[in-house]
Design a protein around this motif. Structure first.
Motif, short mmCIF file in Angstrom:
data_model
loop_
_atom_site.label_atom_id
_atom_site.label_comp_id
_atom_site.label_asym_id
_atom_site.label_seq_id
_atom_site.Cartn_x
_atom_site.Cartn_y
_atom_site.Cartn_z
N GLN A 176 0.92 -1.23 0.10
CA GLN A 176 0.06 0.16 0.20
C GLN A 176 0.97 1.18 0.06
O GLN A 176 0.54 2.14 -0.68
N GLU A 177 1.89 1.36 0.85
CA GLU A 177 2.80 2.36 1.02
C GLU A 177 3.47 2.60 -0.45
O GLU A 177 3.62 3.78 -0.99
N GLU A 178 3.89 1.58 -1.30
CA GLU A 178 4.46 1.62 -2.49
C GLU A 178 3.62 2.19 -3.68
O GLU A 178 3.96 2.99 -4.59
N LEU A 179 2.37 1.63 -3.43
CA LEU A 179 1.35 2.20 -4.36
C LEU A 179 1.02 3.84 -4.20
O LEU A 179 0.71 4.55 -5.20
N ILE A 180 1.02 4.11 -2.86
CA ILE A 180 0.86 5.48 -2.80
C ILE A 180 2.23 6.53 -3.05
O ILE A 180 1.79 7.58 -3.76
N LEU A 181 3.15 6.03 -2.90
CA LEU A 181 4.44 6.54 -3.47
C LEU A 181 4.50 6.60 -4.99
O LEU A 181 5.02 7.63 -5.55
N LEU A 182 4.15 5.45 -5.66
CA LEU A 182 3.97 5.33 -7.31
C LEU A 182 3.13 6.46 -7.88
O LEU A 182 3.56 7.13 -8.65
N ALA A 183 1.87 6.71 -7.03
CA ALA A 183 1.07 7.68 -7.56
C ALA A 183 1.56 9.19 -7.32
O ALA A 183 1.45 9.97 -8.29
N GLU A 184 2.26 9.16 -6.25
CA GLU A 184 2.89 10.53 -6.18
C GLU A 184 3.96 11.06 -6.87
O GLU A 184 4.39 11.83 -7.65
N LEU A 185 5.01 9.75 -7.25
CA LEU A 185 6.06 10.21 -8.28
C LEU A 185 5.45 10.33 -9.67
O LEU A 185 5.87 11.17 -10.36
N LEU A 186 4.30 9.52 -10.21
CA LEU A 186 3.90 9.67 -11.42
C LEU A 186 3.09 10.94 -11.48
O LEU A 186 3.30 11.50 -12.63
N LYS A 187 2.61 11.64 -10.60
CA LYS A 187 1.93 12.75 -10.72
C LYS A 187 2.67 13.81 -11.17
O LYS A 187 2.52 15.07 -11.52
N LYS A 188 4.18 13.91 -10.63
CA LYS A 188 5.22 14.93 -11.09
C LYS A 188 5.24 15.09 -12.53
O LYS A 188 5.92 15.99 -13.02
N PHE A 189 4.87 14.14 -13.36
CA PHE A 189 5.01 14.14 -14.85
C PHE A 189 3.70 14.88 -15.50
O PHE A 189 3.66 15.31 -16.52
N LYS A 190 2.68 15.09 -14.52
CA LYS A 190 1.45 15.86 -14.97
C LYS A 190 1.84 17.16 -15.39
O LYS A 190 2.42 17.91 -14.57
N LYS A 191 1.35 17.51 -16.44
CA LYS A 191 1.83 18.99 -17.02
C LYS A 191 0.62 19.93 -16.43
O LYS A 191 -0.49 19.41 -16.51
#
Length: 148
Positions: A131-146
């Protein structure tokens, strides 16, 4: 060192990350599509039904925006889904130039049958992460959002 080697050296980790990201994305997509294809729907048809189920009736442009589709493709998908009895199209009472798209009872019944299996499949796909990795993954991927 020529320009290509220099660019490669300077961006080695980014390029490596891109390859890993694409491979993971391809694997996830293949696994996700199994459920959708099993129910004889295209990805776009499923997306339309899931979006309408979760958001209610929408204008065609809103569907296009939410599903990142083109208007030409969406027009064909909507026409076919109306023909198959899954959705309806009515004039928007707030804007006579627009149409609202919604699920018919048949469409609602169909998507309600598929969604539990689809959601469980997504859970299975992502069970490789905590669950912690899923949250981290979502946070990291959001950095690519323009930002718009």
């Amino acid at each position: 060192m020529d320009k290509i080697e220099k660019a490669l050296t300077e961006n080695q980790e980014a390029l490596h990350s891109l390859v890993i990201f694409r491979r993971a994305s391809n694997t996830i997509t293949k696994q996700e599509l199994e459920t959708i294809r099993k129910h004889n729907l295209t990805v776009c048809q499923f997306g339309v039904m899931e979006t309408l189920y979760n958001k209610g009736n929408l204008r065609i442009q809103d569907l296009i925006d939410k599903l990142l589709s083109t208007s030409g493709n969406m027009t064909v998908v909507i026409k076919n889904m109306i023909r198959d009895g899954y959705i309806f199209k009515v004039p928007d009472s707030k804007d006579r130039r627009s149409y609202l798209i919604g699920l018919t009872p048949l469409g609602r019944e169909r998507i309600e049958k598929i969604l539990p299996e689809h959601y469980n499949n997504i859970g299975k796909i992502f069970s490789a992460l905590t669950q912690e990795e899923l949250i981290l993954l979502a946070e990291l991927l959001k950095k690519f959002k323009k930002e718009d």
